[in-house]
Design an enzyme around this catalytic site. Structure first.
Site, short mmCIF file in Angstrom:
data_model
loop_
_atom_site.label_atom_id
_atom_site.label_comp_id
_atom_site.label_asym_id
_atom_site.label_seq_id
_atom_site.Cartn_x
_atom_site.Cartn_y
_atom_site.Cartn_z
N GLY A 44 -5.27 17.60 92.79
CA GLY A 44 -4.18 18.52 92.48
C GLY A 44 -3.09 17.81 91.71
O GLY A 44 -3.26 16.66 91.26
N ASP A 80 3.44 26.51 103.24
CA ASP A 80 2.50 26.70 102.13
C ASP A 80 1.17 27.22 102.65
O ASP A 80 0.11 26.73 102.26
CB ASP A 80 2.32 25.39 101.36
CG ASP A 80 1.74 25.62 99.96
OD1 ASP A 80 1.81 26.77 99.47
OD2 ASP A 80 1.23 24.67 99.36
#
Length: 726
Positions: A23, A136
C-alpha cells in the site's frame, strides 16, 4: 505473490517467503518464525522512516494492536517501531478479504451474512473494550478466515482517551466507510464512529454497494454527512440492525455491546433483500434523524425502545414467512440455544453447591520476583485452595472469599509451564529455582501452615520427552520425580520425603513419569534424539507403583504427547512435523495395557493448538479461539466450535459444562455434548493470548470457578452468575 528483486530475505530474524500486498505506507510480507509458524510482517516504506509524524502514528498502531486481544483480530507477535525501517509482525490470517470475496462471488446472504455481522461486532466490542478506536473499518481490512472474520490494520487507530491523531489532524480514512464526524472533525471521533463504519460495511456485504456510494469520493463524503443511506436492497432483518448504526449523530447509534445483543436475537437466516410492508410502516412512523433527547428521555433509553419496536415488527414479519430460531432462558441457568442443525439443546444448571459462605472475589498473589510477571495454577483439596507457579512456590487461600492463609515465594522462576506439582491430604508440592539449584527443585510444604518439609533437586527434560513440563507427578501420597542427574526416576513419600524406590533410566535414554489413571508409565526417548530435538522413537514402560519395577518397553511412533485415559487405554496425540518444527497434531495413538498393543488413527487433517482431555474426549484449543473435540478411539471429530477466547487452555470439566480460559482471564463454558457456547466472560487481566501448550487455568470448587490469569491474578465467581458475559 512471490518476493521481488530488492525485497529483504528476512525482517527481524523472520525469514520471508512471499509478498502479501503493498500500500501507500508499507508492504506486507509472509514470514516464518524459527518454529515454522507463519506471520504477517508489515514493513514501512523507507521514505516514511524519517517522518516523525508518521513514526508517531506507527507507534500508535503497534500499541493499539497490542491492546486488542479478542478472537476476531490479529495478535501482535513482534514489532520494532524504532528500527531504521519500522516493522510489525502479527499472526498470519489465511483467507480472502471481504472486498475480494464480494468482488469474486457477490454479496453475502443468509447464515453467512449473520456470521459476518456477529463476528465483526464482537471484534469491535473487543477493540473498544481495550480502549481503542479503529477508525478505518472497511472491506479490505476484514479477512474471512476459516475460523471467522478477522479485523486487521490499526494504521490510523488511536486510544479512545487520546485527543489527537497526528500533529496535523488531517482527514485520513476511506470516505464510503467513514462516519460524518470523522469527515468533519477527525480529531474527536470515538467508538461510535466505528459503529457507523460497521453499518456501512454490513450494507456493502449484503448488497455489494455502500449506503452512500456516489460517482466521486467528494460526493460520497457529502452524502455521508448530509443524506440518508440507501437501504432498500438490504435484507429486512439486517436493516433493523444497520439503520440505527447509520445515525448522523454518534449518540443516536448503539454501542458495540448493544448491537451484539440485537444481532444475537436475529435468526440464522436473514432472508431475502426485500423490505416488508410492516417494516416500512414502522420506519415511516419513526423520525429518520435522531434529535437531541429531552431531559426526561435519555438517548440510550430512547434507542433501546426504538430497537425493540423496529426489531419486533421485523421478526413478526419473518415469523409469518416461515418461523424463527429463538434463544430463551428460564432465569435458573437452563438455556436452549439453536445449533447449526436447527435443534435446540437444553443445558442444565450445575447442581454442585458453592463453597460455604462464598462471595465472588478477586486478588493478586505477589511472587518472589517483581521484575517477572507470573501466572499461577490452582487446585482444590477439601476446603483448601492451593496455587503456585513462577515466583510463588505455593499459597493457600480460602475458596469462599480468596482470603490468604499462607504464601511461600521462590527467589527464581521455573521454566515455562511448571507450576504446582500437586497436593495430598497434608502436603502441597511445588517447584522452586535457587542459586544452589538453578535447574530447579521439588519442595514439599505442610498444607496447614506452609512450613517447608523437604526439598530435592530435580531434572528438567520432560518437555523434550513427552511434550509437557511434568518432571514430577503426585500419585496418592507419593511423588514420582526425575532426579537431579537426569539418570533415574524416584518415588518419595510426599510428606516425609523418604525414598520408596528408584528406577534407573535404560542406557542412552532419558525418561519422564506419565500417570495414566491408576497406572504409572515411564516414557523414554533416546538421548541422541533429545539432543537433536527430534524425538521419533519413544517407548513406554509400565512401572509397578509399589516397587518401581519396569515392564518391557512398548514402541510408539513419535513424537507423541500423553493425554490421559479413555476406555482403559493410554491416549497420546501424535505431533505433526513441518520440517524440524512441530505444527499441531495429526493422529491419535492408544496403548492397551492388557494386550500391550498400540493402535493408531489419523485425524482428518492436522489440528493446531493447546491439547487437553476430559471425560474420555480429547480437545484442542486453537490459537484463534476454535475448540475441536476429538474421539480418541477413532480420531474422528465430534464437533468444532468457534469461541471468542483466544489462546485458551483447558478443558476443565464441571457439571454440564467444559471450561476454557486464556491468560487474560476470559472464560468460555461449552456444552460437552456438542460444544454449544453457554456463556463467555470479559477479560480480567492484561496478558498474552498466543501461548500454546499451557496447562488449564480454571479450577472447579463446587459450583464456583477459580480462574488464574496473567500477573498472578486470581478471581472466582458462581458459574450461574458469570461476570460481564459477552
Amino acid at each position: 505473490m512471490t518476493l521481488r528483486g530488492g525485497d529483504p530475505a528476512e525482517i527481524g530474524g523472520y525469514r520471508l517467503e512471499a509478498r502479501l500486498g503493498a500500500g501507500g505506507m508499507g508492504t506486507v510480507f509472509l514470514g516464518r518464525t524459527d518454529s515454522g509458524r507463519p506471520v504477517a510482517i508489515k514493513l514501512i516504506h523507507q521514505q516514511f522512516a524519517a517522518d516523525e509524524e508518521f513514526r508517531i502514528r506507527f507507534r500508535q498502531e503497534v500499541a493499539a494492536a497490542r491492546r486488542v486481544s479478542g478472537a476476531f483480530t490479529a495478535a501482535v507477535v513482534d514489532a520494532a517501531p524504532e528500527a531504521d525501517q519500522p516493522w510489525m509482525a502479527t499472526t498470519y490470517i489465511e483467507g480472502q478479504t471481504l472486498a475480494q470475496r464480494i468482488t469474486a462471488h457477490g454479496p453475502l446472504s443468509g447464515p453467512e451474512l449473520r456470521t459476518l455481522a456477529v463476528g465483526l461486532t464482537e471484534a469491535l466490542r473487543d477493540i473498544h473494550r481495550a480502549g481503542v478506536v479503529h477508525r478505518d473499518l472497511k472491506p479490505s481490512n476484514v479477512v474471512l478466515s476459516p475460523e471467522g472474520p478477522r479485523v486487521i490494520d490499526f494504521g490510523i487507530s488511536r486510544a479512545a482517551d487520546q485527543q489527537t491523531l497526528t500533529m496535523t489532524g488531517r482527514v485520513i480514512g476511506t470516505p464510503p466507510f467513514m462516519s460524518p464526524e470523522q469527515l468533519q472533525a477527525p480529531r474527536g471521533v470515538g467508538p461510535r464512529s466505528d459503529v457507523f463504519s460497521l453499518g456501512t460495511l454490513l450494507v456493502y456485504a449484503a448488497t455489494g454497494q455502500g449506503p452512500f456510494d456516489a460517482d466521486s469520493p467528494y460526493m460520497t463524503a457529502y452524502q455521508v454527512v448530509h443524506e440518508e443511506p440507501a437501504l432498500d436492497s438490504v435484507p429486512a432483518l439486517l436493516r433493523t440492525v444497520v439503520e440505527p448504526c447509520l445515525a448522523k449523530e454518534p449518540e443516536g447509534r448503539p454501542t458495540a455491546d448493544e448491537l451484539l445483543v440485537r444481532l444475537r436475537d436475529l435468526p440464522c437466516d436473514l432472508g431475502s433483500r426485500t423490505t416488508p410492508t410492516a417494516l416500512t410502516r414502522t420506519r415511516d412512523t419513526e423520525t429518520q434523524h435522531h434529535p437531541a433527547p429531552g431531559p426526561d428521555k435519555p438517548a440510550a433509553g430512547r434507542l433501546r425502545r426504538r430497537w425493540r419496536s423496529v426489531l419486533a415488527a421485523a421478526v413478526a414479519v419473518a415469523a409469518v414467512g416461515g418461523g424463527i430460531a429463538a434463544v430463551t432462558s428460564d432465569g435458573l441457568g437452563s438455556k436452549t440455544d439453536p445449533t447449526d442443525d436447527g435443534r435446540s439443546h437444553s443445558v442444565a444448571a450445575p447442581a454442585a453447591p458453592l463453597p460455604k459462605g462464598f462471595t465472588p472475589w478477586h486478588t493478586t498473589v505477589r511472587g518472589g520476583r517483581k521484575d517477572i510477571p507470573d501466572e499461577l495454577r490452582c487446585l482444590t483439596r477439601g476446603d483448601a485452595l492451593f496455587c503456585g507457579g513462577g515466583g510463588v512456590l505455593a499459597t493457600r487461600l480460602k475458596p469462599s472469599d480468596g482470603t490468604r492463609v499462607w504464601t511461600r515465594t521462590s527467589p527464581g522462576v521455573p521454566v515455562q509451564g511448571m507450576h504446582l506439582v500437586g497436593a495430598t491430604d497434608n502436603t502441597v508440592l511445588g517447584y522452586r529455582i535457587s542459586d544452589r539449584h538453578p535447574r530447579g527443585e521439588v519442595v514439599a510444604l505442610d498444607a496447614a501452615q506452609g512450613r517447608e518439609l523437604w526439598a530435592e533437586p530435580s531434572g528438567a527434560q520432560s518437555m523434550a520427552v513427552t511434550g509437557r513440563s511434568r518432571d514430577a507427578v503426585v500419585l496418592g501420597s507419593t511423588v514420582v520425580m526425575v532426579d537431579a542427574s537426569n539418570s533415574l526416576l524416584e518415588a518419595r513419600d510426599a510428606h516425609s520425603g523418604k525414598v520408596a524406590w528408584r528406577m534407573p533410566f535404560p542406557a542412552r535414554t532419558q525418561c519422564s513419569p506419565v500417570p495414566a489413571g491408576e497406572r504409572l508409565y515411564a516414557m523414554c526417548a533416546p538421548t541422541a534424539e533429545i539432543d537433536a530435538t527430534e524425538v521419533r522413537h519413544p517407548t513406554l514402560r509400565p512401572l509397578d507403583r509399589a516397587t518401581g519395577t519396569p515392564g518391557s518397553p512398548v514402541a510408539v511412533r513419535g513424537p507423541a504427547v500423553p493425554m490421559g485415559v479413555a476406555d482403559g487405554r493410554l491416549v497420546l496425540l501424535q505431533v505433526h512435523m513441518r520440517g524440524p518444527a512441530p505444527a499441531g497434531y495429526e493422529g491419535v495413538a492408544r496403548l492397551d495395557p492388557a494386550t500391550r498393543q498400540v493402535t493408531y488413527s489419523r485425524l482428518p487433517k492436522p489440528v493446531e493448538g493447546t491439547p487437553g482431555m476430559a471425560d474420555g474426549t480429547v480437545y484442542v484449543s486453537g490459537q484463534t479461539g476454535r475448540v475441536t473435540a476429538l474421539d480418541p478411539l477413532t480420531g474422528r471429530q465430534k464437533w468444532s466450535r468457534q469461541t471468542s477466547v483466544e489462546g485458551a487452555s483447558g478443558p476443565v470439566p464441571g457439571p454440564g459444562a467444559l471450561y476454557f480460559s486464556s491468560a487474560t482471564g476470559r472464560v468460555v463454558a461449552l456444552s460437552p455434548r456438542d460444544g454449544t457456547p453457554l456463556w463467555t466472560t470479559d477479560p480480567q487481566a492484561d496478558g498474552f493470548t498466543g501461548e500454546q501448550g499451557a496447562s488449564p487455568r480454571v479450577t472447579v470448587a463446587g459450583r464456583a470457578l477459580v480462574v488464574a490469569a496473567a500477573k498472578n491474578t486470581l478471581f472466582a465467581f458462581d458459574t450461574r452468575k458469570p461476570p460481564n458475559t459477552g
